[in-house]
Design a protein around this motif. Structure first.
Motif, mmCIF file in Angstrom:
data_model
loop_
_atom_site.group_PDB
_atom_site.id
_atom_site.type_symbol
_atom_site.label_atom_id
_atom_site.label_comp_id
_atom_site.label_asym_id
_atom_site.label_seq_id
_atom_site.Cartn_x
_atom_site.Cartn_y
_atom_site.Cartn_z
ATOM 1 N N SER A 52 0.802 -1.426 0.148
ATOM 2 C CA SER A 52 -0.119 -0.131 0.121
ATOM 3 C C SER A 52 0.675 1.436 0.033
ATOM 4 N N TRP A 53 0.271 2.644 -0.336
ATOM 5 C CA TRP A 53 0.601 3.589 -0.529
ATOM 6 C C TRP A 53 1.701 4.316 0.906
ATOM 7 N N GLY A 54 1.466 3.525 1.837
ATOM 8 C CA GLY A 54 2.047 4.160 3.152
ATOM 9 C C GLY A 54 2.795 3.145 3.774
ATOM 10 N N GLY A 55 2.882 1.749 3.147
ATOM 11 C CA GLY A 55 3.792 0.589 3.610
ATOM 12 C C GLY A 55 2.840 -0.205 4.183
ATOM 13 N N ALA A 56 1.932 0.144 5.010
ATOM 14 C CA ALA A 56 0.785 -0.792 5.834
ATOM 15 C C ALA A 56 0.658 -1.913 6.184
ATOM 16 N N SER A 57 0.218 -2.293 4.746
ATOM 17 C CA SER A 57 0.019 -3.203 3.856
ATOM 18 C C SER A 57 0.617 -4.535 3.140
ATOM 19 N N THR A 58 0.699 -4.915 2.887
ATOM 20 C CA THR A 58 1.824 -5.706 1.753
ATOM 21 C C THR A 58 1.044 -7.482 1.745
ATOM 22 N N TYR A 59 0.682 -7.533 0.170
ATOM 23 C CA TYR A 59 0.324 -9.209 -0.504
ATOM 24 C C TYR A 59 1.113 -9.411 -0.921
ATOM 25 N N TYR A 60 0.943 -10.730 -0.698
ATOM 26 C CA TYR A 60 1.897 -11.495 -1.331
ATOM 27 C C TYR A 60 1.039 -12.878 -2.841
ATOM 28 N N ALA A 61 1.792 -13.633 -3.583
ATOM 29 C CA ALA A 61 0.941 -14.837 -4.195
ATOM 30 C C ALA A 61 1.862 -15.809 -3.413
ATOM 31 N N ASP A 62 1.166 -16.323 -3.150
ATOM 32 C CA ASP A 62 1.304 -18.025 -2.776
ATOM 33 C C ASP A 62 2.598 -18.452 -2.454
ATOM 34 N N SER A 63 3.142 -17.908 -3.525
ATOM 35 C CA SER A 63 4.056 -19.505 -4.462
ATOM 36 C C SER A 63 5.681 -18.466 -3.598
ATOM 37 N N VAL A 64 4.973 -17.592 -3.463
ATOM 38 C CA VAL A 64 6.613 -16.660 -2.633
ATOM 39 C C VAL A 64 5.906 -16.390 -1.119
ATOM 40 N N LYS A 65 5.315 -16.842 -0.567
ATOM 41 C CA LYS A 65 5.603 -16.129 0.793
ATOM 42 C C LYS A 65 6.209 -16.734 1.861
ATOM 43 N N GLY A 66 6.950 -15.757 2.365
ATOM 44 C CA GLY A 66 7.469 -16.292 3.264
ATOM 45 C C GLY A 66 9.034 -16.407 2.761
ATOM 46 N N ARG A 67 9.341 -16.117 1.607
ATOM 47 C CA ARG A 67 10.187 -15.742 0.859
ATOM 48 C C ARG A 67 10.892 -14.950 0.154
ATOM 49 N N LEU A 68 9.796 -14.392 -0.182
ATOM 50 C CA LEU A 68 9.868 -12.099 -0.549
ATOM 51 C C LEU A 68 9.229 -11.203 -0.133
ATOM 52 N N THR A 69 9.923 -10.606 -0.250
ATOM 53 C CA THR A 69 8.994 -8.998 1.306
ATOM 54 C C THR A 69 9.484 -8.271 -0.143
ATOM 55 N N ILE A 70 7.913 -7.446 0.194
ATOM 56 C CA ILE A 70 8.405 -6.487 -0.690
ATOM 57 C C ILE A 70 7.976 -5.091 0.526
#
Length: 123
Positions: A52-70
């Motif tokens: 999100s614009w402020g960084g408070a919310s993030t979403y990930y594809a299931d295939s990358v959860k736990g490995r990639l961080t935005i």
């Protein structure tokens, strides 16, 4: 004029790490949701992660959860994708994208796109 420029793509061994960066120009960035997408050879473009614009919310594809961080730094107008425990199936061109409003998994809803950066994971 809005520009998004990705960097950080490279050839890396499986299990390794990379950090992608996306530098933005233009005033839209601080109020824009940002996303990372990727396109692997012979496959459709797919959503990887969004913030999100402020960084408070993030979403990930299931295939990358736990490995990639935005993450993002609005002062630097930059969004990052930290990639750990890379797998061969992460090989793709990675694109940064921006949109007004909330995060979306739908690539068609994004207004601005970078040119992409190649990530190749060797097994």
């Amino acid at each position: 004029q809005v520009q998004l420029v990705e960097s950080g793509g490279a050839l890396v061994q499986a299990g390794g790490s990379l950090r992608l960066s996306c530098a933005a120009s233009g005033r839209f960035f601080s109020s824009a949701a940002m996303g990372w997408f990727r396109r692997a050879p012979g496959k459709e473009r797919e959503f990887v992660a969004g913030i999100s614009w402020g960084g408070a919310s993030t979403y990930y594809a299931d295939s990358v959860k736990g490995r990639l961080t935005i993450s993002r730094d609005n002062a630097k107008k930059t969004v990052y994708l930290q990639m750990n425990s890379l797998k061969s199936e992460d090989t793709a061109v990675y694109y940064c994208a921006g949109k007004t409003g909330s995060i979306s998994y739908n690539a068609e809803s994004y207004d601005y796109w970078g040119q992409g950066t190649q990530v190749t994971v060797s097994s």
